[in-house]
Design an enzyme around this catalytic site. Sequence first.
Site, PDB file in Angstrom:
ATOM      1  N   MET A   1       0.522   8.426  -3.220  1.00 38.83           N
ATOM      2  CA  MET A   1       0.066   7.065  -3.468  1.00 38.83           C
ATOM      3  C   MET A   1       0.110   6.368  -2.115  1.00 38.83           C
ATOM      4  O   MET A   1       1.096   6.472  -1.385  1.00 38.83           O
ATOM      5  CB  MET A   1       0.983   6.391  -4.488  1.00 38.83           C
ATOM      6  CG  MET A   1       0.410   5.167  -5.107  1.00 38.83           C
ATOM      7  SD  MET A   1      -1.271   5.365  -5.772  1.00 38.83           S
ATOM      8  CE  MET A   1      -0.969   5.975  -7.406  1.00 38.83           C
ATOM      9  N   ASP A   2      -1.000   5.713  -1.761  1.00 32.69           N
ATOM     10  CA  ASP A   2      -1.061   4.981  -0.491  1.00 32.69           C
ATOM     11  C   ASP A   2      -0.652   3.529  -0.722  1.00 32.69           C
ATOM     12  O   ASP A   2      -1.233   2.838  -1.570  1.00 32.69           O
ATOM     13  CB  ASP A   2      -2.487   5.020   0.084  1.00 32.69           C
ATOM     14  CG  ASP A   2      -2.856   6.388   0.643  1.00 32.69           C
ATOM     15  OD1 ASP A   2      -1.989   7.292   0.639  1.00 32.69           O
ATOM     16  OD2 ASP A   2      -4.005   6.549   1.083  1.00 32.69           O
TER      17      ASP A   2
ATOM     18  N   GLY B   1      -4.715  16.112   0.731  1.00 32.96           N
ATOM     19  CA  GLY B   1      -5.237  17.102  -0.209  1.00 32.96           C
ATOM     20  C   GLY B   1      -6.040  16.445  -1.311  1.00 32.96           C
ATOM     21  O   GLY B   1      -7.186  16.822  -1.590  1.00 32.96           O
TER      22      GLY B   1
ATOM     23  N   THR C   1      -9.525   4.959   6.968  1.00 33.32           N
ATOM     24  CA  THR C   1      -8.599   5.889   6.288  1.00 33.32           C
ATOM     25  C   THR C   1      -9.408   6.836   5.388  1.00 33.32           C
ATOM     26  O   THR C   1     -10.225   6.375   4.588  1.00 33.32           O
ATOM     27  CB  THR C   1      -7.582   5.103   5.421  1.00 33.32           C
ATOM     28  OG1 THR C   1      -7.057   4.032   6.175  1.00 33.32           O
ATOM     29  CG2 THR C   1      -6.469   6.010   4.932  1.00 33.32           C
TER      30      THR C   1
ATOM     31  N   ASP D   1     -10.843  13.228   5.927  1.00 32.84           N
ATOM     32  CA  ASP D   1     -10.800  13.997   4.669  1.00 32.84           C
ATOM     33  C   ASP D   1     -12.204  14.146   4.088  1.00 32.84           C
ATOM     34  O   ASP D   1     -12.559  15.214   3.576  1.00 32.84           O
ATOM     35  CB  ASP D   1      -9.888  13.300   3.652  1.00 32.84           C
ATOM     36  CG  ASP D   1      -8.453  13.253   4.135  1.00 32.84           C
ATOM     37  OD1 ASP D   1      -8.033  14.188   4.838  1.00 32.84           O
ATOM     38  OD2 ASP D   1      -7.752  12.259   3.833  1.00 32.84           O
TER      39      ASP D   1
END
Length: 296
Positions: free
Chosen positions: A14-15, A43, A240, A244
């Site tokens: 959790m960010d 991930g 951010t 990914d």
Amino acid sequence: MSKAKVAVIGSSSMDLVVTSKERPNAGETVLGESFKTVPGGKGANQAVAAARLGANVYMIGCVGDDDYGRAILKNFADNAVNTDYVEPVTGVASGTAHITLAEGDNSIVVVKGANDYITPAYIDKAMKRIKECDLVMIQQEIPEDTVEYVAELCKKVHVPLLLNPAPAREISRKLIENATYITPNEHEATVLFHDQPIKDALMAFPEKVMITEGAAGVRYFDGVKEVLVPSFKVEAVDTTGAGDTFNAAFGTAIAEGKGIVESITFGNRAASLSVTGFGAQGGMPTREEVERVLSE
Ligand code: RIB
């Protein structure tokens, strides 16, 4: 075209995101502007991005037996990510990332929590699934020995492995050799190849090492020459999760059998769209969105 099968072995967190005009120095307190809680973890971000981009995604990881863990599982379900191999760990907190967005960039402290329970023995439970995949994606927010183990396993069963070596740490030559693709950013590349100039490292690993250079693009060696595949210019809201998204898009395209340049271009385009929304996953595009802007 049938969907590519991708397994993502990595962190789900959790960010906890604070936005602030200024970043505090050591020993200093500043007043921030907002606080939000959004799903993250390298991930999970890569799994969600790959699913939005059209892959059949199997997440292999761990969450805590807490509210964050339940929210992370719901987020996977909302994004059509298979969680047969995501287990809650009893009495352990979910991973968290403590993010400050300030002065146009982020800084992040990750607390691994349940992500530390992704052990080689845990990976063995998902062996059958891993063997059936077109590609495995892995990052470094999980135990080091698990990353080494997965790389050896993938080599043995002939499943290509995309290693995103983030956060940066020194890794063994064996791990570099066992991985099919490695995608460090410029900082991570200097940690990985601390004993040789980056140019030499690129040449030593043709079509394996892809250095992501942010606004400049992605650099690799094609066996004859160094190639820079340029990125796309956009107005960034939050960077951010851009790395990914690149990894997920590049990996999905490779798993579909596309060539290196086409896969990097797909990755660059997806990553450029991802920074236009707030939160690691907020701006991650769908396949249709990427294809539409690529065709313009
Ligand atoms: O790559 C971005 C991710 O890194 C964030 O979502 C945060 O969870 C950190 O792990």
